[in-house]
Design a protein around this motif. Structure first.
Motif, PDB file in Angstrom:
ATOM      1  N   TYR A  62      36.611  33.120  51.216  1.00 38.31           N
ATOM      2  CA  TYR A  62      36.142  32.351  50.064  1.00 38.31           C
ATOM      3  C   TYR A  62      37.116  32.475  48.896  1.00 38.31           C
ATOM      4  N   PRO A  63      37.441  31.378  48.251  1.00 42.85           N
ATOM      5  CA  PRO A  63      38.225  31.452  47.011  1.00 42.85           C
ATOM      6  C   PRO A  63      37.376  32.104  45.919  1.00 42.85           C
ATOM      7  N   ILE A  64      38.040  32.788  45.006  1.00 46.20           N
ATOM      8  CA  ILE A  64      37.349  33.441  43.891  1.00 46.20           C
ATOM      9  C   ILE A  64      37.520  32.568  42.652  1.00 46.20           C
ATOM     10  N   GLU A  65      36.404  32.263  42.037  1.00 47.36           N
ATOM     11  CA  GLU A  65      36.402  31.438  40.826  1.00 47.36           C
ATOM     12  C   GLU A  65      35.916  32.311  39.671  1.00 47.36           C
ATOM     13  N   VAL A  66      36.830  32.625  38.744  1.00 46.89           N
ATOM     14  CA  VAL A  66      36.499  33.481  37.608  1.00 46.89           C
ATOM     15  C   VAL A  66      36.301  32.607  36.377  1.00 46.89           C
ATOM     16  N   ASP A  67      35.209  32.829  35.663  1.00 48.34           N
ATOM     17  CA  ASP A  67      34.920  32.092  34.436  1.00 48.34           C
ATOM     18  C   ASP A  67      36.104  32.239  33.481  1.00 48.34           C
ATOM     19  N   SER A  68      36.510  31.141  32.877  1.00 51.18           N
ATOM     20  CA  SER A  68      37.690  31.141  31.999  1.00 51.18           C
ATOM     21  C   SER A  68      37.520  32.050  30.790  1.00 51.18           C
ATOM     22  N   GLU A  69      36.304  32.341  30.400  1.00 49.79           N
ATOM     23  CA  GLU A  69      36.056  33.226  29.258  1.00 49.79           C
ATOM     24  C   GLU A  69      36.169  34.702  29.618  1.00 49.79           C
ATOM     25  N   LEU A  70      36.209  35.002  30.885  1.00 51.12           N
ATOM     26  CA  LEU A  70      36.245  36.385  31.360  1.00 51.12           C
ATOM     27  C   LEU A  70      37.685  36.809  31.597  1.00 51.12           C
ATOM     28  N   GLN A  71      38.147  37.765  30.835  1.00 54.25           N
ATOM     29  CA  GLN A  71      39.505  38.281  30.971  1.00 54.25           C
ATOM     30  C   GLN A  71      39.453  39.664  31.623  1.00 54.25           C
ATOM     31  N   ILE A  72      39.709  39.708  32.947  1.00 54.16           N
ATOM     32  CA  ILE A  72      39.692  40.982  33.660  1.00 54.16           C
ATOM     33  C   ILE A  72      40.902  41.077  34.568  1.00 54.16           C
ATOM     34  N   SER A  73      41.287  42.313  34.861  1.00 57.87           N
ATOM     35  CA  SER A  73      42.422  42.552  35.757  1.00 57.87           C
ATOM     36  C   SER A  73      41.986  42.363  37.207  1.00 57.87           C
ATOM     37  N   LYS A  74      42.954  42.343  38.106  1.00 57.13           N
ATOM     38  CA  LYS A  74      42.646  42.229  39.533  1.00 57.13           C
ATOM     39  C   LYS A  74      41.812  43.414  40.008  1.00 57.13           C
ATOM     40  N   VAL A  75      42.128  44.596  39.504  1.00 58.23           N
ATOM     41  CA  VAL A  75      41.390  45.799  39.907  1.00 58.23           C
ATOM     42  C   VAL A  75      39.942  45.710  39.430  1.00 58.23           C
ATOM     43  N   GLN A  76      39.725  45.282  38.183  1.00 59.46           N
ATOM     44  CA  GLN A  76      38.364  45.133  37.675  1.00 59.46           C
ATOM     45  C   GLN A  76      37.604  44.073  38.467  1.00 59.46           C
ATOM     46  N   LEU A  77      38.293  42.991  38.810  1.00 61.31           N
ATOM     47  CA  LEU A  77      37.687  41.924  39.590  1.00 61.31           C
ATOM     48  C   LEU A  77      37.272  42.432  40.969  1.00 61.31           C
ATOM     49  N   LEU A  78      38.188  43.118  41.632  1.00 64.63           N
ATOM     50  CA  LEU A  78      37.881  43.653  42.958  1.00 64.63           C
ATOM     51  C   LEU A  78      36.755  44.680  42.887  1.00 64.63           C
ATOM     52  N   ASP A  79      36.778  45.538  41.881  1.00 68.91           N
ATOM     53  CA  ASP A  79      35.716  46.534  41.730  1.00 68.91           C
ATOM     54  C   ASP A  79      34.346  45.864  41.588  1.00 68.91           C
ATOM     55  N   ALA A  80      34.271  44.805  40.792  1.00 68.32           N
ATOM     56  CA  ALA A  80      33.000  44.096  40.595  1.00 68.32           C
ATOM     57  C   ALA A  80      32.530  43.455  41.900  1.00 68.32           C
ATOM     58  N   ILE A  81      33.461  42.871  42.648  1.00 68.09           N
ATOM     59  CA  ILE A  81      33.102  42.233  43.915  1.00 68.09           C
ATOM     60  C   ILE A  81      32.670  43.272  44.944  1.00 68.09           C
ATOM     61  N   LEU A  82      33.400  44.385  45.047  1.00 67.16           N
ATOM     62  CA  LEU A  82      33.033  45.440  45.991  1.00 67.16           C
ATOM     63  C   LEU A  82      31.668  46.032  45.660  1.00 67.16           C
ATOM     64  N   LYS A  83      31.403  46.195  44.377  1.00 66.11           N
ATOM     65  CA  LYS A  83      30.098  46.733  43.961  1.00 66.11           C
ATOM     66  C   LYS A  83      28.979  45.789  44.393  1.00 66.11           C
ATOM     67  N   GLU A  84      29.206  44.498  44.241  1.00 72.48           N
ATOM     68  CA  GLU A  84      28.183  43.520  44.631  1.00 72.48           C
ATOM     69  C   GLU A  84      28.013  43.461  46.149  1.00 72.48           C
ATOM     70  N   ILE A  85      29.117  43.536  46.892  1.00 74.87           N
ATOM     71  CA  ILE A  85      29.037  43.486  48.351  1.00 74.87           C
ATOM     72  C   ILE A  85      28.389  44.747  48.917  1.00 74.87           C
ATOM     73  N   SER A  86      28.676  45.863  48.292  1.00 79.86           N
ATOM     74  CA  SER A  86      28.186  47.135  48.835  1.00 79.86           C
ATOM     75  C   SER A  86      26.673  47.193  48.805  1.00 79.86           C
ATOM     76  N   ALA A  87      26.157  48.140  49.515  1.00 77.50           N
ATOM     77  CA  ALA A  87      24.704  48.313  49.611  1.00 77.50           C
ATOM     78  C   ALA A  87      24.195  49.158  48.446  1.00 77.50           C
ATOM     79  N   HIS A  88      24.750  48.949  47.270  1.00 75.35           N
ATOM     80  CA  HIS A  88      24.368  49.693  46.062  1.00 75.35           C
ATOM     81  C   HIS A  88      22.857  49.641  45.861  1.00 75.35           C
ATOM     82  N   GLY A  89      22.233  50.792  45.857  1.00 76.13           N
ATOM     83  CA  GLY A  89      20.796  50.849  45.627  1.00 76.13           C
ATOM     84  C   GLY A  89      19.944  50.784  46.890  1.00 76.13           C
ATOM     85  N   PHE A  90      20.557  50.647  48.060  1.00 78.10           N
ATOM     86  CA  PHE A  90      19.803  50.598  49.312  1.00 78.10           C
ATOM     87  C   PHE A  90      19.523  52.019  49.799  1.00 78.10           C
ATOM     88  N   SER A  91      18.457  52.170  50.557  1.00 79.96           N
ATOM     89  CA  SER A  91      18.221  53.438  51.249  1.00 79.96           C
ATOM     90  C   SER A  91      19.198  53.504  52.425  1.00 79.96           C
TER      91      SER A  91
END
Length: 112
Positions: A62-91
């Protein structure tokens, strides 16, 4: 840029302790979907959507579409995506079910 391209653009050693990153490195991208990973700023937080729709092979393509108002680095972007993909909060059992579903290509396409 696709999620796969983002993953390959960062220092993999920095993510050696992240199982989600390691799993995504192994996934072969698939093509044919028109979905995009959307990254926006909502209520002061980074919100990532469309990373639970399809198999992991679909998601890394999937292509990544970042809101033009959001100024983040590649590392911050990847961290946010990994956090969302991960099972954060699951048993533990929910996390195991999640990964079984996401890595089973046929089942992932049906349930997502």
């Amino acid at each position: 840029m696709t999620l796969r391209e983002l993953i390959l653009s960062v220092d993999a050693e920095e993510y050696s302790g992240f199982p989600v990153f390691q799993e995504l490195l192994k996934v072969k991208p698939e093509y044919g979907s028109s979905r995009r990973i959307e990254v926006k700023l909502r209520n002061g937080n980074i919100a990532v959507s469309n990373v639970h729709v399809g198999s992991l092979g679909d998601i890394v393509a999937y292509p990544i579409e970042v809101d033009s108002e959001l100024q983040i680095s590649k590392v911050q972007l990847l961290d946010a995506i990994l956090k969302e993909i991960s099972a954060h909060g699951f048993s533990e059992s929910e996390e195991a079910d999640f990964w079984n579903d996401m890595t089973n290509l046929q089942k992932a396409k049906i349930i997502r």
